[in-house]
Scaffold this active site. Structure first.
Site, mmCIF file in Angstrom:
data_model
loop_
_atom_site.group_PDB
_atom_site.id
_atom_site.type_symbol
_atom_site.label_atom_id
_atom_site.label_comp_id
_atom_site.label_asym_id
_atom_site.label_seq_id
_atom_site.Cartn_x
_atom_site.Cartn_y
_atom_site.Cartn_z
ATOM 1 N N GLU A 8 -3.360 7.894 -4.470
ATOM 2 C CA GLU A 8 -3.756 7.419 -5.806
ATOM 3 C C GLU A 8 -5.044 8.095 -6.263
ATOM 4 O O GLU A 8 -5.931 8.297 -5.443
ATOM 5 C CB GLU A 8 -3.952 5.893 -5.752
ATOM 6 C CG GLU A 8 -2.666 5.179 -5.422
ATOM 7 C CD GLU A 8 -2.846 3.679 -5.203
ATOM 8 O OE1 GLU A 8 -3.939 3.147 -5.465
ATOM 9 O OE2 GLU A 8 -1.880 3.058 -4.748
ATOM 10 N N ARG B 248 0.865 -1.182 0.000
ATOM 11 C CA ARG B 248 0.000 0.000 0.000
ATOM 12 C C ARG B 248 0.901 1.232 0.000
ATOM 13 O O ARG B 248 1.945 1.245 0.671
ATOM 14 C CB ARG B 248 -0.899 0.034 1.241
ATOM 15 C CG ARG B 248 -2.108 -0.879 1.159
ATOM 16 C CD ARG B 248 -3.158 -0.356 0.170
ATOM 17 N NE ARG B 248 -4.352 -1.179 0.115
ATOM 18 C CZ ARG B 248 -4.595 -2.135 -0.785
ATOM 19 N NH1 ARG B 248 -3.696 -2.404 -1.721
ATOM 20 N NH2 ARG B 248 -5.730 -2.803 -0.773
ATOM 21 N N HIS C 234 -1.388 0.783 -9.861
ATOM 22 C CA HIS C 234 -2.060 -0.149 -8.924
ATOM 23 C C HIS C 234 -2.743 -1.284 -9.689
ATOM 24 O O HIS C 234 -3.963 -1.451 -9.626
ATOM 25 C CB HIS C 234 -3.061 0.600 -8.036
ATOM 26 C CG HIS C 234 -3.399 -0.165 -6.786
ATOM 27 N ND1 HIS C 234 -3.702 0.432 -5.596
ATOM 28 C CD2 HIS C 234 -3.480 -1.512 -6.540
ATOM 29 C CE1 HIS C 234 -3.962 -0.489 -4.683
ATOM 30 N NE2 HIS C 234 -3.830 -1.682 -5.231
#
Ligand code: NDP
Length: 320
Positions: free
Chosen positions: A263, A234, A281
């Site tokens: 993000e 993460r 991602h």
């Protein structure tokens, strides 16, 4: 069938096959399709016993407070740091996620990032496309064979990554809070000590308060100017501002990143760095793996609706 139970869908993860399977049992309400989400939640939130969401959106407090009668939250993803699972468990709300079905894919993505970064895949691709090869050779790169590798987070995905690293004859060490007595790999109680002793550090922990900025300046300095940081866990696990500075100063050698602190915003300072590889991602983002995740997320909802049981509860809900 006017009286199917309601299902609130948060985020955009629901594929057409997921929707079709769910629509047989639920009346589906997509929060992000509502013109005024706040007004819609105020009017309808109390009538939503079930929720489908994803690892990015979770069920954040500002939404959760409008769902006083929720009984079941199915997360499409293994990471659920945006769901307060401990609070849900205390209130008798079931939370499920999608572990295991994505281990291989995320491990592959970690390897992809490492190989691309070490062998400068993106730089050399640009070199060919821009005609650079017509004028000379690309600079040499470092081999990925026989490296000292550290894994921060030796869980389901970390273990899969370690197995795959054997192909590269990696010398593997790891850091977790709890030593794994059965593990063949070297345990480091200190992350800084691990970073000092390895050439590549793979980060594959969950997000949340306990891992926030675990990879800080001290860890990056310990990894050093020849070191490589790969983050598929993460974004907030790495202190991003410090990472950018360390890369700019040459205190950290290379980075391969699938996840970021805010993000989809990525620090623009990284865009011109050949020593950095960036992904949006996509750790689990293949058609096959996303189908497996979708099936599990859907089946958790269907089974809970039919029998009151689930297939893959988060650890906080396993006793409840
Ligand atoms: P697991 O729960 O199986 O493993 C997590 C590991 O992290 C464990 O070894 C745990 O060990 C360790 N860990 C947790 N907290 C800490 C801490 N504070 N310090 C050190 N180690 C810690 O999870 P998975 O392997 O299934 O998934 C890991 C994470 O990967 C997910 O939570 C998600 O955030 C991320 N992920 C990213 C994807 C992507 O697209 N990039 C896709 C899928 C997952 P211990 O408890 O002993 O500390």
């Amino acid at each position: 069938m006017a009286d199917k139970p309601n299902l609130l869908v948060i985020g955009g993860a629901m594929s057409a096959p997921m929707r079709d399977a769910l629509a047989e049992v639920f009346t589906i309400h997509k929060l992000f399709d509502q013109d005024d989400q706040q007004a819609w939640l105020t009017a309808n939130g109390a009538d939503m016993p079930s929720v489908l969401t994803d690892g990015h959106w979770g069920v954040r407090p500002e939404i959760m407070k409008h769902l006083p009668n929720v009984k079941m939250i199915s997360c499409y993803g293994v990471g659920y740091d945006n769901i307060d699972a401990a609070d849900c468990a205390a209130r008798g709300i079931m939370v499920t996620h999608t572990p295991n079905v994505l281990n291989a894919e995320v491990a592959n993505t970690a390897l992809l990032l490492w190989l691309a970064t070490s062998r400068r895949l993106v730089r050399d691709d640009r070199f060919v496309r821009s005609g650079g090869w017509l004028k000379g050779s690309a600079p040499l790169t470092h081999s990925v064979d026989d490296r000292k590798v550290g894994i921060l987070g030796l869980g389901r995905i970390g273990e899969e990554l370690a197995r795959r690293l054997a192909v590269f004859n990696a010398d593997i060490s790891y850091h977790t809070r709890n030593k794994k007595p059965e593990s063949p790999y070297r345990y480091y109680p200190s992350l800084v000590d691990l970073a000092r002793d390895v050439e590549v550090l793979f980060c594959i922990t969950p997000g949340g308060a306990t891992t926030h900025h675990l990879v800080n300046r001290e860890v990056m300095d310990a990894l050093g100017p020849d070191g490589t940081l790969i983050n598929v866990g993460r974004g907030p696990v790495v202190d991003e501002a410090e990472m950018v500075k360390a890369l700019q100063d040459g205190r950290l050698g290379n980075a391969g990143l699938d996840v970021f602190e805010e993000e989809p915003k990525v620090p623009e300072a990284l865009f011109d760095m050949d020593q950095v590889t960036l992904l949006p991602h996509v750790g689990s983002a293949t058609i096959e793996t996303r189908k497996a995740m979708g099936d599990l997320a859907v089946n958790n909802l269907l089974q809970f609706q039919r029998e009151g049981t689930v297939i893959s509860p988060v650890p906080e809900c396993q006793e409840s």
